[in-house]
Design a protein around this motif. Structure first.
Motif, short mmCIF file in Angstrom:
data_model
loop_
_atom_site.label_atom_id
_atom_site.label_comp_id
_atom_site.label_asym_id
_atom_site.label_seq_id
_atom_site.Cartn_x
_atom_site.Cartn_y
_atom_site.Cartn_z
N GLY A 35 10.14 73.70 46.84
CA GLY A 35 8.91 72.94 46.74
C GLY A 35 8.22 72.99 45.39
O GLY A 35 7.12 72.49 45.25
N TYR A 67 3.89 70.35 50.44
CA TYR A 67 3.91 71.81 50.52
C TYR A 67 2.49 72.34 50.36
O TYR A 67 1.69 71.79 49.60
CB TYR A 67 4.81 72.41 49.44
N SER A 68 2.20 73.41 51.05
CA SER A 68 0.89 74.06 50.95
C SER A 68 0.81 74.83 49.63
O SER A 68 1.64 75.70 49.36
CB SER A 68 0.70 75.01 52.12
N LEU A 72 2.77 78.23 48.48
CA LEU A 72 3.69 78.20 47.34
C LEU A 72 3.35 79.30 46.35
O LEU A 72 4.23 80.02 45.88
CB LEU A 72 3.65 76.85 46.64
#
Length: 124
Positions: A35, A67-68, A72
């Motif tokens: 990500g 994606y958070s 990440l």
């Protein structure tokens, strides 16, 4: 350049790591994180400082859409800490993660409506 004294078998000697080696290990650990991608630049978005307390890493990445960001950043910190400490015997004091931007997926070209089949035209 940093050095560490490591004496596994009572042998005298010294192992030295420079910042390029540690930066390479960090880049390798970032490849395992899904990500993200590194910020394209000469320094690869990785800055490493050797201090008395340990290694301070400053990492700039680009996140992929979906994606958070907090997840990440946490994953990057954990992966970098684990890999550097296991490969070099250095202690990671701090890992700062900077999300520079978000990459959105390329929009798919619009799909033209399917041509009506002859059967559909006859049923009208």
């Amino acid at each position: 350049m940093a050095s560490i004294r490591y004496n596994p078998n009572g042998q005298k000697g010294r192992i030295s790591y420079n910042t390029d080696i540690v930066s390479g290990i960090i880049a390798l650990s970032l490849q395992e994180t899904e990500g993200i991608e590194l910020v394209p630049s000469r320094s690869k978005g990785i800055k490493v400082n050797f201090e008395k307390e340990g290694i301070f890493a400053d990492i700039s990445v680009i996140a992929h859409y979906g994606y958070s960001v907090p997840e990440l950043a946490f994953a990057i910190q954990q992966t970098v800490k684990q890999m550097v400490e296991s490969m070099t015997k250095y202690r990671i004091a701090k890992v700062d993660v900077h999300i520079q931007s978000v990459v959105f997926p390329e929009a798919a070209p619009p799909v033209p409506p399917a041509a009506e089949t002859q059967e559909q035209q006859e049923n009208k």
